[in-house]
Design a protein around this motif. Structure first.
Motif, PDB file in Angstrom:
ATOM      1  N   CYS A 176      14.650 -45.118 -50.262  1.00 57.82           N
ATOM      2  CA  CYS A 176      13.933 -44.584 -51.422  1.00 57.82           C
ATOM      3  C   CYS A 176      13.271 -43.248 -51.076  1.00 57.82           C
ATOM      4  N   PHE A 177      12.640 -43.196 -49.924  1.00 56.98           N
ATOM      5  CA  PHE A 177      12.000 -41.964 -49.452  1.00 56.98           C
ATOM      6  C   PHE A 177      12.991 -40.808 -49.448  1.00 56.98           C
ATOM      7  N   ASP A 178      14.136 -41.044 -48.842  1.00 57.49           N
ATOM      8  CA  ASP A 178      15.164 -40.008 -48.736  1.00 57.49           C
ATOM      9  C   ASP A 178      15.697 -39.616 -50.115  1.00 57.49           C
ATOM     10  N   ALA A 179      15.947 -40.599 -50.955  1.00 60.63           N
ATOM     11  CA  ALA A 179      16.469 -40.320 -52.295  1.00 60.63           C
ATOM     12  C   ALA A 179      15.441 -39.593 -53.157  1.00 60.63           C
ATOM     13  N   CYS A 180      14.166 -39.942 -53.025  1.00 61.50           N
ATOM     14  CA  CYS A 180      13.114 -39.266 -53.794  1.00 61.50           C
ATOM     15  C   CYS A 180      13.031 -37.791 -53.428  1.00 61.50           C
ATOM     16  N   LEU A 181      13.278 -37.478 -52.177  1.00 63.39           N
ATOM     17  CA  LEU A 181      13.252 -36.083 -51.745  1.00 63.39           C
ATOM     18  C   LEU A 181      14.359 -35.260 -52.401  1.00 63.39           C
ATOM     19  N   ASN A 182      15.387 -35.949 -52.878  1.00 63.86           N
ATOM     20  CA  ASN A 182      16.511 -35.267 -53.530  1.00 63.86           C
ATOM     21  C   ASN A 182      16.425 -35.286 -55.055  1.00 63.86           C
ATOM     22  N   GLU A 183      15.347 -35.855 -55.591  1.00 62.64           N
ATOM     23  CA  GLU A 183      15.183 -35.875 -57.040  1.00 62.64           C
ATOM     24  C   GLU A 183      14.848 -34.469 -57.543  1.00 62.64           C
ATOM     25  N   GLU A 184      15.152 -34.239 -58.811  1.00 63.55           N
ATOM     26  CA  GLU A 184      14.929 -32.919 -59.407  1.00 63.55           C
ATOM     27  C   GLU A 184      13.451 -32.522 -59.378  1.00 63.55           C
ATOM     28  N   ASP A 185      12.561 -33.443 -59.715  1.00 65.96           N
ATOM     29  CA  ASP A 185      11.127 -33.158 -59.738  1.00 65.96           C
ATOM     30  C   ASP A 185      10.450 -33.890 -58.568  1.00 65.96           C
TER      31      ASP A 185
END
Length: 109
Positions: free
Chosen positions: A22-31
């Protein structure tokens, strides 16, 4: 190892993995800025789950206290992740809530 300890250990390791994903994926979110609290809680939750797993594996005399704190942090992380509709956040929230419950069961066993 007691069954509750093994369940808690497995839940901690699964939660640690879910938080790291989740941490890694959140870093790749648009906002990313909107995800800041989620990212922060993912980090502290993964680290605490790792500590709890080590405490269980080494039969630390502080494993109950560490797992009590782990349950609190997992619940907070799960609540934060639950606010976001991203699949990785929902999967993380589920793992966090399962881990919090497993930690509570281990403490009362």
């Amino acid at each position: 190892m007691k069954n509750e300890y093994q369940e808690c250990l497995d839940a901690c390791l699964a939660c640690m993995e879910a938080c790291n994903i989740c941490f890694d994926a959140c870093l790749n979110e648009e906002d990313v800025k909107m995800m800041a609290n989620c990212i922060r809680l993912d980090r502290v939750c993964a680290d605490t789950c790792s500590l709890a797993a080590k405490a269980i594996q080494s039969d630390s005399p502080f494993k109950e206290e560490i797992c009590r704190l782990c349950a609190e942090i997992c619940a907070a992380c799960g609540e934060e992740c639950n606010k976001h509709s991203h699949e990785h956040c929902q999967m993380c929230a589920d793992a966090c809530f399962r881990c919090a419950e497993a930690c509570r069961r281990m403490i009362t066993a």
